[in-house]
Design an enzyme around this catalytic site. Structure first.
Site, PDB file in Angstrom:
ATOM      1  N   THR A 164      -8.317   6.737   5.018  1.00  0.00           N
ATOM      2  CA  THR A 164      -8.994   5.548   5.530  1.00  0.00           C
ATOM      3  C   THR A 164      -9.513   5.733   6.948  1.00  0.00           C
ATOM      4  O   THR A 164      -8.819   6.263   7.816  1.00  0.00           O
ATOM      5  CB  THR A 164      -8.056   4.313   5.496  1.00  0.00           C
ATOM      6  OG1 THR A 164      -8.738   3.215   6.099  1.00  0.00           O
ATOM      7  CG2 THR A 164      -6.746   4.569   6.224  1.00  0.00           C
ATOM      8  N   TRP A 170       0.848  -1.199   0.000  1.00  0.00           N
ATOM      9  CA  TRP A 170       0.000   0.000   0.000  1.00  0.00           C
ATOM     10  C   TRP A 170       0.879   1.244   0.000  1.00  0.00           C
ATOM     11  O   TRP A 170       1.893   1.295   0.697  1.00  0.00           O
ATOM     12  CB  TRP A 170      -0.892   0.031   1.249  1.00  0.00           C
ATOM     13  CG  TRP A 170      -2.278  -0.495   0.994  1.00  0.00           C
ATOM     14  CD1 TRP A 170      -2.639  -1.804   0.915  1.00  0.00           C
ATOM     15  CD2 TRP A 170      -3.469   0.267   0.794  1.00  0.00           C
ATOM     16  NE1 TRP A 170      -3.981  -1.908   0.682  1.00  0.00           N
ATOM     17  CE2 TRP A 170      -4.524  -0.652   0.598  1.00  0.00           C
ATOM     18  CE3 TRP A 170      -3.755   1.639   0.757  1.00  0.00           C
ATOM     19  CZ2 TRP A 170      -5.830  -0.259   0.375  1.00  0.00           C
ATOM     20  CZ3 TRP A 170      -5.066   2.029   0.535  1.00  0.00           C
ATOM     21  CH2 TRP A 170      -6.088   1.099   0.337  1.00  0.00           C
ATOM     22  N   HIS A 180      -9.918   3.186   8.531  1.00  0.00           N
ATOM     23  CA  HIS A 180      -9.234   2.070   9.175  1.00  0.00           C
ATOM     24  C   HIS A 180      -7.992   2.543   9.920  1.00  0.00           C
ATOM     25  O   HIS A 180      -7.357   1.757  10.608  1.00  0.00           O
ATOM     26  CB  HIS A 180      -8.725   1.066   8.126  1.00  0.00           C
ATOM     27  CG  HIS A 180      -9.767   0.279   7.414  1.00  0.00           C
ATOM     28  ND1 HIS A 180     -10.679   0.821   6.567  1.00  0.00           N
ATOM     29  CD2 HIS A 180     -10.001  -1.062   7.415  1.00  0.00           C
ATOM     30  CE1 HIS A 180     -11.444  -0.132   6.082  1.00  0.00           C
ATOM     31  NE2 HIS A 180     -11.058  -1.273   6.576  1.00  0.00           N
ATOM     32  N   CYS A 194       3.112   2.517   5.232  1.00  0.00           N
ATOM     33  CA  CYS A 194       2.619   3.895   5.267  1.00  0.00           C
ATOM     34  C   CYS A 194       1.099   3.859   5.305  1.00  0.00           C
ATOM     35  O   CYS A 194       0.465   3.354   4.371  1.00  0.00           O
ATOM     36  CB  CYS A 194       3.102   4.645   4.025  1.00  0.00           C
ATOM     37  SG  CYS A 194       2.375   6.286   3.870  1.00  0.00           S
ATOM     38  N   ARG A 226       8.878  12.475   4.427  1.00  0.00           N
ATOM     39  CA  ARG A 226       9.540  11.590   5.401  1.00  0.00           C
ATOM     40  C   ARG A 226      10.041  10.300   4.759  1.00  0.00           C
ATOM     41  O   ARG A 226      10.428   9.352   5.445  1.00  0.00           O
ATOM     42  CB  ARG A 226       8.551  11.265   6.529  1.00  0.00           C
ATOM     43  CG  ARG A 226       8.250  12.487   7.395  1.00  0.00           C
ATOM     44  CD  ARG A 226       6.958  12.362   8.153  1.00  0.00           C
ATOM     45  NE  ARG A 226       6.745  13.497   9.039  1.00  0.00           N
ATOM     46  CZ  ARG A 226       6.339  14.715   8.611  1.00  0.00           C
ATOM     47  NH1 ARG A 226       6.091  14.935   7.317  1.00  0.00           N
ATOM     48  NH2 ARG A 226       6.193  15.705   9.468  1.00  0.00           N
TER      49      ARG A 226
HETATM   50  C1  DLZ Z   1      -7.471  -1.175   3.653  1.00  0.00           C
HETATM   51  C2  DLZ Z   1      -6.314  -0.247   3.769  1.00  0.00           C
HETATM   52  C3  DLZ Z   1      -6.525   1.144   3.691  1.00  0.00           C
HETATM   53  C4  DLZ Z   1      -7.868   1.715   3.470  1.00  0.00           C
HETATM   54  N1  DLZ Z   1      -5.499   2.002   3.772  1.00  0.00           N
HETATM   55  C5  DLZ Z   1      -4.241   1.515   3.945  1.00  0.00           C
HETATM   56  C6  DLZ Z   1      -3.136   2.395   4.063  1.00  0.00           C
HETATM   57  O1  DLZ Z   1      -3.232   3.630   3.970  1.00  0.00           O
HETATM   58  N2  DLZ Z   1      -1.902   1.844   4.240  1.00  0.00           N
HETATM   59  C7  DLZ Z   1      -1.698   0.476   4.333  1.00  0.00           C
HETATM   60  O2  DLZ Z   1      -0.567   0.044   4.516  1.00  0.00           O
HETATM   61  N3  DLZ Z   1      -2.744  -0.367   4.213  1.00  0.00           N
HETATM   62  C8  DLZ Z   1      -3.982   0.111   4.035  1.00  0.00           C
HETATM   63  N4  DLZ Z   1      -5.041  -0.748   3.911  1.00  0.00           N
HETATM   64  C9  DLZ Z   1      -4.766  -2.202   3.849  1.00  0.00           C
HETATM   65  C10 DLZ Z   1      -4.604  -2.875   5.214  1.00  0.00           C
HETATM   66  O3  DLZ Z   1      -3.312  -2.635   5.755  1.00  0.00           O
HETATM   67  C11 DLZ Z   1      -4.767  -4.406   5.030  1.00  0.00           C
HETATM   68  O4  DLZ Z   1      -3.920  -4.845   4.012  1.00  0.00           O
HETATM   69  C12 DLZ Z   1      -6.207  -4.792   4.694  1.00  0.00           C
HETATM   70  O5  DLZ Z   1      -7.091  -4.263   5.660  1.00  0.00           O
HETATM   71  C13 DLZ Z   1      -6.372  -6.306   4.633  1.00  0.00           C
HETATM   72  O6  DLZ Z   1      -6.087  -6.910   5.891  1.00  0.00           O
END
Ligand code: DLZ
Length: 161
Positions: A95, A31, A97, A89, A136
């Site tokens: 998100t 990501w 999340h 990152c 960063r």
């Molecule tokens: C789902 C998700 C979101 C929305 N944003 C990020 C992020 O900004 N950075 C990151 O590393 N991962 C993100 N993920 C994925 C989650 O880390 C994870 O891979 C999924 O929730 C599946 O478990």
């Protein structure tokens, strides 16, 4: 809050031991890959510049930062790996999340480190936006990948108490 003027990855050269025989695992989250690839480059170069051998740096990719914990566990349980560096990152604005992912990976990395008695380094950026992240990850505030690598080196240099 971080200073707008400081290179956040500055460090002192003291307490750096011989890294030539040490083996490092580096986990890279897919990501925000523009950011995490820069973190990886910084970490890799810092390890090499401090005496690690290319063949002793093992890279594995995970889908997202949430998966860094399990990836770290898989690496840390290998006897020949001395330290694990987790690079990711999570961008707050993108998100809801954010808190779940950041808290989970911070706790997961800590748990793995304590369980396997090895340095497992939290090299995860948690910025508000991509610009802050790039600042960063090789930008005006340094590179958290460098910082993660130097932290691994310093912890290995400390040894065990
Ligand atoms: C789902 C998700 C979101 C929305 N944003 C990020 C992020 O900004 N950075 C990151 O590393 N991962 C993100 N993920 C994925 C989650 O880390 C994870 O891979 C999924 O929730 C599946 O478990």
């Amino acid at each position: 809050m971080s200073s707008s003027l400081k290179n956040l990855s500055d460090h002192t050269a003291k307490n750096i031991g011989d890294m030539s025989g040490k083996k490092f695992g580096i986990l890279v989250s897919e990501w925000n890959s523009e950011v995490t690839e820069s973190l990886y480059s910084g970490a890799f170069e810092t390890l090499i510049n401090n005496g690690a051998s290319r063949e002793n740096i093992i890279r594995k990719d995970v889908p997202g930062s949430f998966e860094l914990s399990l990836g770290a566990q898989w690496m840390a349980q290998q006897d020949d790996i001395d330290a694990v560096i987790c690079l990711g990152c999570v961008i707050q604005g993108e998100t809801r999340h954010f808190d779940f992912i950041c808290n989970a990976v911070a706790q997961g990395v800590t748990d793995v480190s304590l369980k396997y008695n090895k340095p497992v380094i939290f090299g995860v950026l948690t910025p508000d936006n991509q610009k802050q992240a790039l600042d960063r990850a090789g930008g005006k505030h340094g590179n958290k990948g460098d910082e993660a690598a130097i932290t691994a080196i310093k912890m290995l240099s400390l040894g065990s108490y």
